[in-house]
Write a protein that holds these residues in place. Structure first.
Motif, PDB file in Angstrom:
ATOM      1  N   HIS A 204       0.765  -1.045  -0.038  1.00 28.52           N
ATOM      2  CA  HIS A 204      -0.043   0.120  -0.034  1.00 28.52           C
ATOM      3  C   HIS A 204       0.715   1.259  -0.071  1.00 28.52           C
ATOM      4  CE1 HIS A 204      -3.314   2.581   1.745  1.00 28.52           C
ATOM      5  NE2 HIS A 204      -3.729   2.263   0.567  1.00 28.52           N
ATOM      6  N   ASP A 208      -5.008   5.587   3.037  1.00 27.84           N
ATOM      7  CA  ASP A 208      -6.352   6.181   2.790  1.00 27.84           C
ATOM      8  C   ASP A 208      -6.856   6.817   3.751  1.00 27.84           C
ATOM      9  OD1 ASP A 208      -6.548   4.209   0.553  1.00 27.84           O
ATOM     10  OD2 ASP A 208      -6.689   2.409   1.953  1.00 27.84           O
ATOM     11  N   HIS A 284     -13.681   6.681   0.236  1.00 32.43           N
ATOM     12  CA  HIS A 284     -12.281   7.192   0.773  1.00 32.43           C
ATOM     13  C   HIS A 284     -11.483   7.895  -0.145  1.00 32.43           C
ATOM     14  CE1 HIS A 284     -10.577   3.442  -0.953  1.00 32.43           C
ATOM     15  NE2 HIS A 284      -9.411   3.905  -0.743  1.00 32.43           N
ATOM     16  N   HIS A 286      -7.576   7.641  -1.641  1.00 30.13           N
ATOM     17  CA  HIS A 286      -6.474   7.071  -1.534  1.00 30.13           C
ATOM     18  C   HIS A 286      -5.328   8.240  -1.936  1.00 30.13           C
ATOM     19  CE1 HIS A 286      -2.900   4.370  -2.075  1.00 30.13           C
ATOM     20  NE2 HIS A 286      -2.679   5.289  -2.849  1.00 30.13           N
TER      21      HIS A 286
HETATM   22 ZN   LIG Z   1      -5.391   2.981  -0.521  1.00 27.75          ZN
END
Ligand SMILES: [Zn+2]
Length: 309
Positions: A204, A208, A284, A286
């Protein structure tokens, strides 16, 4: 008789003290005369403001050379670092990639009048942890697997993002601090975590941030839009070049309100939060930060930059 002896002892002690003091003076004079070097550049640490003296892998090291007017150059491990001039001084940025080896590194800046500023910076190891990569039942029912998801991201969307980050402006577009891209900073997906599922793993490389569909999304700083389009896995996506090799990335947006080539101001609304693209299962934002090829922890980046801006 007894008084005479005491007086003689006192006179002797005074003479001894005086003699000792003269010897001391003489030794100081010797030390002084030995320390007359030829003219060396003055080493001043106070002219160099650093975000921290220890930077983890995935972290950002930022610095400012302050109190000088011109001819400023900076070198990190003997490699020149581009600088940008702000109200506070000459600012430089270094992104430390996730696989950058732990070490002690030298930062050196030179300025007018033979000034030299030096600092040792410690690059330290950091483990961002692992988590399970899972798909919600709706995605599994639609025939998607973690394998097809990862291959789609790597083979298609990441290529488009990489293309948008090939050439960064040599001069910074920004002179002020960085701002958060959402109304609030609520971390719902940590940076750097390795998400695993069977033989599939994907790191990742952003954070987020919690947001509702339609919430405004802001440019973290002034820059030029180098990508504004819909990507299969990432949905509505925007990439901004801030100059000096720094980019910010915003994905899974509901809407986009800027176009490629546009200059955006710090804090300007660039779109709305959403949950678009195959790789988003709830609303959300990112948010990623890149410095050249290195993905950086966005929270640590903003914190480091704002210490010197
Ligand atoms: Zn993300």
């Amino acid at each position: 008789m007894r008084i005479g002896v005491i007086v003689a002892v006192i006179v002797f002690l005074i003479a001894l003290g005086l003699f000792g003091f003269l010897v001391l003076l003489d030794r100081n004079a010797d030390i002084g005369s030995l320390e007359l070097p030829e003219r060396k550049p003055e080493i001043v640490e106070s002219g160099l403001v650093v975000s921290s003296e220890e930077v983890p892998q995935g972290g950002t090291f930022a610095f400012a050379v302050v109190g000088v007017n011109d001819n400023v150059k900076a070198f990190f491990e003997n490699k020149e670092v581009p600088l940008t001039r702000t109200d506070k001084g000459f600012v430089g940025v270094l992104g430390i990639s996730l696989n950058s080896p732990p070490r002690e590194a030298d930062l050196r800046a030179t300025a007018e009048n033979d000034l030299v500023f030096e600092k040792k910076i410690l690059v330290v190891e950091k483990d961002y942890g692992t988590s399970r990569l899972t798909l919600p039942p709706s995605a599994t029912q639609a025939g998607r697997t973690t394998g097809t998801l990862v291959s789609g991201i790597v083979g298609d969307d990441n290529k488009k993002l990489t293309d948008a980050m090939r050439q960064s402006e040599a001069v910074a577009y920004f002179t002020e601090s960085f701002v958060i891209p959402t109304l609030e900073w609520v971390n719902v997906g940590r940076f750097g975590v390795l998400r695993q599922s069977g033989g599939t793993a994907i790191r990742h490389l952003g954070i987020d941030l919690d947001a509702k569909v339609g919430d405004p999304i802001f440019a973290t700083n002034r820059g030029k839009v180098t990508l504004s389009e819909y990507l299969t896995n990432y949905g509505h996506s925007i990439v901004i070049d801030h100059g000096l090799g720094i980019w910010s990335i915003y994905i899974h947006l509901e809407t986009r309100s800027v176009e490629k080539g546009e200059i955006v101001e710090r804090g300007q609304q660039i779109g709305e939060a959403g949950s678009t693209g195959l790789y988003s299962f709830e609303p959300h934002l990112h948010f990623s930060i890149r410095h050249h090829a290195s993905s950086l922890d966005p929270e640590a980046f903003i914190e480091a930059m704002n210490k010197v801006l």
